[in-house]
Design a protein around this motif. Structure first.
Motif, PDB file in Angstrom:
ATOM      1  N   GLY A 747       0.782  -1.227   0.000  1.00  0.00           N
ATOM      2  CA  GLY A 747       0.000   0.000   0.000  1.00  0.00           C
ATOM      3  C   GLY A 747       0.811   1.271   0.000  1.00  0.00           C
ATOM      4  O   GLY A 747       0.267   2.356  -0.260  1.00  0.00           O
ATOM      5  N   GLN A 748       2.107   1.192   0.297  1.00  0.00           N
ATOM      6  CA  GLN A 748       2.942   2.382   0.294  1.00  0.00           C
ATOM      7  C   GLN A 748       3.358   2.734  -1.134  1.00  0.00           C
ATOM      8  O   GLN A 748       3.400   1.881  -2.022  1.00  0.00           O
ATOM      9  CB  GLN A 748       4.179   2.170   1.161  1.00  0.00           C
ATOM     10  N   ALA A 749       3.672   3.984  -1.358  1.00  0.00           N
ATOM     11  CA  ALA A 749       4.028   4.453  -2.696  1.00  0.00           C
ATOM     12  C   ALA A 749       5.380   3.893  -3.124  1.00  0.00           C
ATOM     13  O   ALA A 749       6.328   3.829  -2.341  1.00  0.00           O
ATOM     14  CB  ALA A 749       4.069   5.968  -2.735  1.00  0.00           C
ATOM     15  N   VAL A 750       5.448   3.480  -4.385  1.00  0.00           N
ATOM     16  CA  VAL A 750       6.683   2.995  -4.999  1.00  0.00           C
ATOM     17  C   VAL A 750       6.825   3.689  -6.351  1.00  0.00           C
ATOM     18  O   VAL A 750       5.838   3.889  -7.071  1.00  0.00           O
ATOM     19  CB  VAL A 750       6.646   1.462  -5.185  1.00  0.00           C
ATOM     20  N   THR A 751       8.060   4.066  -6.681  1.00  0.00           N
ATOM     21  CA  THR A 751       8.320   4.735  -7.950  1.00  0.00           C
ATOM     22  C   THR A 751       9.219   3.877  -8.825  1.00  0.00           C
ATOM     23  O   THR A 751      10.245   3.360  -8.369  1.00  0.00           O
ATOM     24  CB  THR A 751       8.984   6.105  -7.722  1.00  0.00           C
ATOM     25  N   VAL A 752       8.811   3.710 -10.071  1.00  0.00           N
ATOM     26  CA  VAL A 752       9.607   3.005 -11.076  1.00  0.00           C
ATOM     27  C   VAL A 752      10.139   4.059 -12.034  1.00  0.00           C
ATOM     28  O   VAL A 752       9.368   4.886 -12.546  1.00  0.00           O
ATOM     29  CB  VAL A 752       8.765   1.961 -11.829  1.00  0.00           C
ATOM     30  N   ARG A 753      11.446   4.039 -12.295  1.00  0.00           N
ATOM     31  CA  ARG A 753      12.064   5.097 -13.096  1.00  0.00           C
ATOM     32  C   ARG A 753      12.963   4.487 -14.173  1.00  0.00           C
ATOM     33  O   ARG A 753      13.727   3.555 -13.916  1.00  0.00           O
ATOM     34  CB  ARG A 753      12.907   6.007 -12.196  1.00  0.00           C
ATOM     35  N   GLY A 755      15.246   6.258 -17.525  1.00  0.00           N
ATOM     36  CA  GLY A 755      15.535   7.489 -18.231  1.00  0.00           C
ATOM     37  C   GLY A 755      14.967   8.672 -17.462  1.00  0.00           C
ATOM     38  O   GLY A 755      15.131   8.795 -16.260  1.00  0.00           O
ATOM     39  N   GLY A 756      14.227   9.508 -18.158  1.00  0.00           N
ATOM     40  CA  GLY A 756      13.613  10.657 -17.485  1.00  0.00           C
ATOM     41  C   GLY A 756      12.149  10.461 -17.191  1.00  0.00           C
ATOM     42  O   GLY A 756      11.448  11.432 -16.879  1.00  0.00           O
ATOM     43  N   THR A 757      11.661   9.231 -17.275  1.00  0.00           N
ATOM     44  CA  THR A 757      10.237   8.971 -17.049  1.00  0.00           C
ATOM     45  C   THR A 757      10.036   8.129 -15.800  1.00  0.00           C
ATOM     46  O   THR A 757      10.891   7.316 -15.428  1.00  0.00           O
ATOM     47  CB  THR A 757       9.607   8.249 -18.254  1.00  0.00           C
ATOM     48  N   THR A 758       8.884   8.320 -15.157  1.00  0.00           N
ATOM     49  CA  THR A 758       8.602   7.603 -13.911  1.00  0.00           C
ATOM     50  C   THR A 758       7.153   7.150 -13.869  1.00  0.00           C
ATOM     51  O   THR A 758       6.296   7.659 -14.602  1.00  0.00           O
ATOM     52  CB  THR A 758       8.856   8.500 -12.684  1.00  0.00           C
ATOM     53  N   PHE A 759       6.912   6.184 -12.988  1.00  0.00           N
ATOM     54  CA  PHE A 759       5.555   5.738 -12.686  1.00  0.00           C
ATOM     55  C   PHE A 759       5.488   5.530 -11.183  1.00  0.00           C
ATOM     56  O   PHE A 759       6.315   4.805 -10.611  1.00  0.00           O
ATOM     57  CB  PHE A 759       5.232   4.436 -13.414  1.00  0.00           C
ATOM     58  N   THR A 760       4.517   6.156 -10.535  1.00  0.00           N
ATOM     59  CA  THR A 760       4.374   6.044  -9.089  1.00  0.00           C
ATOM     60  C   THR A 760       2.976   5.563  -8.755  1.00  0.00           C
ATOM     61  O   THR A 760       1.987   6.089  -9.275  1.00  0.00           O
ATOM     62  CB  THR A 760       4.618   7.391  -8.399  1.00  0.00           C
ATOM     63  N   ALA A 761       2.886   4.551  -7.907  1.00  0.00           N
ATOM     64  CA  ALA A 761       1.595   3.991  -7.503  1.00  0.00           C
ATOM     65  C   ALA A 761       1.792   3.194  -6.217  1.00  0.00           C
ATOM     66  O   ALA A 761       2.927   2.867  -5.836  1.00  0.00           O
ATOM     67  CB  ALA A 761       1.021   3.110  -8.607  1.00  0.00           C
ATOM     68  N   PRO A 762       0.701   2.861  -5.527  1.00  0.00           N
ATOM     69  CA  PRO A 762       0.818   2.043  -4.319  1.00  0.00           C
ATOM     70  C   PRO A 762       1.353   0.643  -4.629  1.00  0.00           C
ATOM     71  O   PRO A 762       1.103   0.091  -5.700  1.00  0.00           O
ATOM     72  CB  PRO A 762      -0.628   1.974  -3.794  1.00  0.00           C
ATOM     73  N   LEU A 763       2.064   0.081  -3.687  1.00  0.00           N
ATOM     74  CA  LEU A 763       2.651  -1.244  -3.848  1.00  0.00           C
ATOM     75  C   LEU A 763       1.634  -2.341  -3.544  1.00  0.00           C
ATOM     76  O   LEU A 763       0.880  -2.260  -2.577  1.00  0.00           O
ATOM     77  CB  LEU A 763       3.854  -1.403  -2.905  1.00  0.00           C
ATOM     78  N   THR A 764       1.631  -3.361  -4.382  1.00  0.00           N
ATOM     79  CA  THR A 764       0.931  -4.609  -4.096  1.00  0.00           C
ATOM     80  C   THR A 764       1.976  -5.714  -4.032  1.00  0.00           C
ATOM     81  O   THR A 764       2.687  -5.954  -5.019  1.00  0.00           O
ATOM     82  CB  THR A 764      -0.107  -4.933  -5.177  1.00  0.00           C
ATOM     83  N   ILE A 765       2.095  -6.354  -2.885  1.00  0.00           N
ATOM     84  CA  ILE A 765       3.058  -7.449  -2.737  1.00  0.00           C
ATOM     85  C   ILE A 765       2.415  -8.738  -3.250  1.00  0.00           C
ATOM     86  O   ILE A 765       1.318  -9.109  -2.823  1.00  0.00           O
ATOM     87  CB  ILE A 765       3.497  -7.597  -1.272  1.00  0.00           C
ATOM     88  N   GLU A 797      14.847   1.325 -12.494  1.00  0.00           N
ATOM     89  CA  GLU A 797      15.127   1.622 -11.091  1.00  0.00           C
ATOM     90  C   GLU A 797      13.819   1.653 -10.315  1.00  0.00           C
ATOM     91  O   GLU A 797      12.838   2.261 -10.761  1.00  0.00           O
ATOM     92  CB  GLU A 797      15.827   2.973 -10.952  1.00  0.00           C
ATOM     93  N   VAL A 798      13.797   0.999  -9.165  1.00  0.00           N
ATOM     94  CA  VAL A 798      12.610   0.995  -8.311  1.00  0.00           C
ATOM     95  C   VAL A 798      13.024   1.502  -6.942  1.00  0.00           C
ATOM     96  O   VAL A 798      13.993   1.016  -6.351  1.00  0.00           O
ATOM     97  CB  VAL A 798      12.010  -0.410  -8.187  1.00  0.00           C
ATOM     98  N   THR A 799      12.274   2.488  -6.440  1.00  0.00           N
ATOM     99  CA  THR A 799      12.550   3.056  -5.124  1.00  0.00           C
ATOM    100  C   THR A 799      11.256   3.209  -4.348  1.00  0.00           C
ATOM    101  O   THR A 799      10.173   3.321  -4.936  1.00  0.00           O
ATOM    102  CB  THR A 799      13.231   4.436  -5.248  1.00  0.00           C
ATOM    103  N   GLY A 800      11.359   3.197  -3.035  1.00  0.00           N
ATOM    104  CA  GLY A 800      10.202   3.455  -2.197  1.00  0.00           C
ATOM    105  C   GLY A 800       9.892   4.926  -2.156  1.00  0.00           C
ATOM    106  O   GLY A 800      10.774   5.776  -2.243  1.00  0.00           O
ATOM    107  N   GLY A 801       8.586   5.258  -2.083  1.00  0.00           N
ATOM    108  CA  GLY A 801       8.166   6.652  -2.008  1.00  0.00           C
ATOM    109  C   GLY A 801       7.874   7.234  -3.374  1.00  0.00           C
ATOM    110  O   GLY A 801       8.146   6.636  -4.416  1.00  0.00           O
ATOM    111  N   ALA A 802       7.292   8.447  -3.372  1.00  0.00           N
ATOM    112  CA  ALA A 802       6.935   9.120  -4.618  1.00  0.00           C
ATOM    113  C   ALA A 802       8.176   9.694  -5.269  1.00  0.00           C
ATOM    114  O   ALA A 802       9.209   9.900  -4.633  1.00  0.00           O
ATOM    115  CB  ALA A 802       5.912  10.221  -4.346  1.00  0.00           C
TER     116      ALA A 802
END
Length: 803
Positions: A747-753, A755-765, A797-802
């Motif tokens: 349920g916490q925000a995760v960001t996939v990045r 190049g210069g583009t990203t996608f941020t959404a809640p995590l589903t394990i 690249e995947v990081t926690g948070g927005a």
């Protein structure tokens, strides 16, 4: 031979039983229900809970019949015909021959009407309601009940699209049985007991299903209605037309209802070989995209930097002038949504009028390996030689490769689930995790990271999982995995397994047959084949066709941007269809000249020099070819349209202005011309299979997995407001260990990045996820940032948070 002798011979066949209904002898296959046998000889038995594609439940009890002789000399008490199997020697009496049965049926209908509101004049079901009809044909015709009817708060929403009027419900359980048996979405069920029984939904979540519209259609009383159609029309005011769905490659039959030349609703048609009596919600509710304010109804020509309305002669002349300047240096991107007739017109226009083989229908991520696979193994197949829906139902094992049926071809999902449930079909899914759809059809996960499909197929074969009773279903996403398509063809030939390629769009098989690949002529013959070119030239009356294979979609976009291709012709494509939308838009902006044949304004149309409006799918006739290679008819629904010009007609006018003759002006003429060459024998040999190209996977700590959900941000769903509210919430999916390593919880925000583009959404394990893989939806609603530009298999690249 006497009749008695014939009857005796029929009765001795092991798969038939003979019995009588109202004195009429009937022989039916063993296990046939009495209600079906009665239908076969024209005897009408009322019913509400019965449906031929649902398991019997005998809930409404309206179909009661009497069996004075069950074949053993004993009488049976009144029996529900919908749950009674025919037995040898049985004698059945219906209301036609037995007054007591008529009284049974009339009494049950009267009982159902005790609490049913008599609100037929305002009920959406009024005029096509089984309860209304059968109350008149088998009931009393007037009520004797003088008490107070039961009431509930109304209406309630099972989800954004489905409205529930509980007072009308007669507890037939069609909706609950469909959800449990057919779609596997068990979010509604019968609750309470006795007089308090009612259909209830889960309190903590809405009815989440891609197939919810079917429970509206099969509801016999108007208890379930559509938010989209509610109070729009009366059934007797509608004009109905049978057509085919344009949203995916299944080719479902549709009943399209319109009033005053406006489509009001679409229902599932009855086509047992394809969609049986079901369809998905996208096909049912997604028909409003061309009815908005951005509908193009008049040609547009760019003057002084802005698109301005123009007459048809002005626009055609402007388009012809621009294409004449480019000569043969014209690229064509017709997309994968066209009918066969329109696709064939583009193929002929590009090659015979312009002289260009730079044409590709694949407005999506593609590869040269895929083009070879399609040319060698898909084009030219006939229905008789292909895998079909029926074959899936009879198969012992089906292997899914880069294909998620529930999202990418919903009718395939329903047929696989039916085969698993009834025939114990084994489904093996080569995927990074077990989806909800896979679980609903009992699929066994073969953990596969994106890009490793070819290697995993080898392992699958080595484990003895492939044989001549296996069917491999491979999706269009396999084009992104080096060697996957080549491996499918190789293993099918080696093991005897059957295979089918299932794209997402309805027009892709037709485009392939029409020759909308740079190295392929109509009829599945190669551009490089001199004899094939001579044959096509003769059929088209063309002087000479270009002999060199042209550019594919990626090369067209690249060379339009650089100026190597001087002009571009597009048809119904969206920038979001491609892997890099910004690059597509930049290329169109930089193009020397752009002609766009479009139904509505889009980012691409807004950058064109000439925009020519073309007819909506309901405003023309034509044909789709579904994934089975079965022809699916497209019917004219509206005779009065805002843009009567089809793509065929517009291209014919352009050809005239260029001093040529397209040879066709209507879809009917286009089909006749297509048929002349589509069945030619002596097609060229298969193309040589080259080593699959590998691409730079980039750098990052995770491998990206992605596909488009059925209900997403697609332009074809614009205007379907209620349907879009049922879209799954966007999420990023990771394996438990990977989530722990990133320090993020469900349920916490995760960001996939990348190049210069990203996608941020809640995590589903996802417990079944392959470690090191991250999944994001391909094109979804309500995301924090859905502009991620990356193909599946790319390292990100995947990081926690927005972000």
């Amino acid at each position: 031979m006497s009749t008695d002798t014939k009857s005796s011979e029929v009765a001795t066949k092991p798969d038939l039983v003979t019995f009588t209904i109202d004195g009429a002898e009937v022989s039916v296959p063993k296990g046939t229900l009495v209600i079906r046998a009665a239908e076969m000889i024209g005897i009408d038995i009322p019913r509400f809970c019965d449906h031929p594609l649902l398991d019997p439940v005998a809930a409404c009890r309206v179909c009661l019949v009497e069996v004075p002789d069950a074949g053993n000399g004993r009488a049976m008490k009144p029996q529900p015909a919908c749950a009674l199997s025919a037995m040898p020697g049985m004698k059945v009496e219906t209301a036609d021959s037995n007054p007591t049965v008529a009284k049974h049926q009339s009494g049950m209908i009267e009982f159902l009407l005790i609490n049913h509101p008599l609100d037929c004049p305002i009920c959406d079901k009024g005029g096509e309601c089984p309860l209304q009809n059968q109350a008149m044909s088998h009931g009393r015709g007037e009520t004797r009940y003088e008490g107070v009817k039961r009431t509930y708060a109304k209406p309630t929403h099972i989800n954004a699209e489905i409205v529930f009027d509980r007072e009308r419900c007669i507890l037939c359980q069609r909706c609950t049985r469909f959800s449990e048996q057919i779609s596997g979405d068990d979010f509604i069920s019968l609750s309470e007991r006795g007089a308090f029984s009612q259909v209830g939904e889960y309190a903590d979540q809405p009815y989440a299903s891609y197939f919810g519209g079917n429970i509206i259609q099969i509801c016999p009383v108007g208890a379930l209605t559509s938010a989209d159609y509610r109070f729009q029309s009366r059934p007797h005011d509608l004009v109905s037309t049978q057509s085919s769905c344009e949203h995916c490659a299944s080719g479902c039959e549709l009943r399209v209802d319109h009033r005053h030349f406006q489509v009001k609703r679409r229902l599932a048609g009855n086509e047992p070989a394809v969609n049986e009596e079901w369809n998905c919600d996208k096909g049912r509710f997604g028909f409003r995209s061309g009815h908005g304010d951005d509908r193009i109804t008049t040609p547009l020509v760019r003057r002084n930097g802005a698109l301005e309305p123009a007459s048809w002669p002005e626009a055609i002349d402007a388009a012809a002038e621009g294409l004449s300047r480019a000569g043969e240096s014209v690229g064509f991107l017709p997309g994968g949504r066209l009918t066969v007739e329109n696709a064939f017109a583009y193929s002929r226009f590009a090659r015979a009028v312009v002289g260009s083989n730079d044409i590709d229908f694949r407005s999506r991520a593609a590869s040269a390996e895929e083009a070879t696979f399609l040319t060698n193994h898909v084009v030219g197949r006939k229905l008789a030689d292909s895998i079909t829906f029926g074959a899936l139902e009879k198969a012992t094992k089906v292997v899914l490769v880069s294909f998620e049926p529930e999202d990418e071809s919903p009718m395939v999902f329903l047929r696989l689930r039916k085969a698993w449930r009834k025939n114990k079909l084994q489904v093996v899914s080569l995927a990074p995790f077990a989806t909800r759809g896979s679980e609903k059809m009992g699929a066994r996960l073969w953990p596969t990271a994106p890009g490793t499909e070819a290697a995993e197929l080898d392992k699958l074969a080595a484990a003895g999982e492939l044989d001549n009773q296996t069917i491999i279903l491979v999706g269009e996403r396999a084009a992104l995995s080096a060697g996957a398509l080549t491996k499918v063809a190789e293993l099918a030939e080696r093991t005897g397994a059957g295979f089918a390629w299932i794209p997402r769009r309805a027009g892709e098989l037709g485009a392939l047959e029409a020759g909308l690949l740079p190295g392929l002529l109509p009829g599945g013959r190669h551009v490089a084949d001199a004899s094939a070119r001579v044959d096509v030239q003769a059929a088209w009356g063309a002087d000479q066709l270009p002999a060199q294979s042209g550019r594919d979609a990626a090369a067209i976009i690249r060379d339009v941007a650089s100026g190597s291709v001087e002009a571009l012709v597009t048809a119904g494509i969206q920038a979001e269809d491609f892997a890099d939308p910004d690059a597509v838009l930049a290329a169109v902006s930089a193009a020397g000249f752009v002609v766009s044949l479009e139904q509505r304004r889009s980012e691409i149309a807004d950058r064109a020099d000439v925009v020519l409006p073309v007819a909506l799918i309901e405003d023309q006739v034509g044909t789709f070819i579904n994934w089975e290679h079965r022809e699916r008819p497209v019917a004219l629904v509206n005779e009065e349209t805002t843009s009567p010009m089809t793509d065929v007609r517009v291209l014919a006018a352009l050809a005239d202005a260029l001093g040529s003759d397209l040879g066709m002006r209507t879809p009917t003429q286009a089909r006749l011309a297509f048929d002349e060459i589509s069945d030619w024998s002596g097609n060229a040999d298969k193309l040589p299979v080259e080593a699959p190209a590998t691409t730079d996977a980039g750098s990052g700590n995770f491998v990206l997995s992605s596909w488009r959900l059925l209900i997403d941000d697609a332009a074809g769903l614009d205007g379907a407001t209620a349907l879009l509210e049922t879209a799954p919430a966007p999420s990023v999916r990771l394996a438990p260990a990977d989530a722990t390593g990133l320090g993020v919880a469900d349920g916490q925000a995760v960001t996939v990045r990348v190049g210069g583009t990203t996608f941020t959404a809640p995590l589903t394990i996802v417990p079944s996820m392959v470690p090191g893989v991250v999944w994001v939806p391909g094109n979804t609603r309500n995301s924090v940032n859905s502009g991620l530009v990356a193909a599946a298999g790319t390292r990100v690249e995947v990081t926690g948070g927005a972000a």
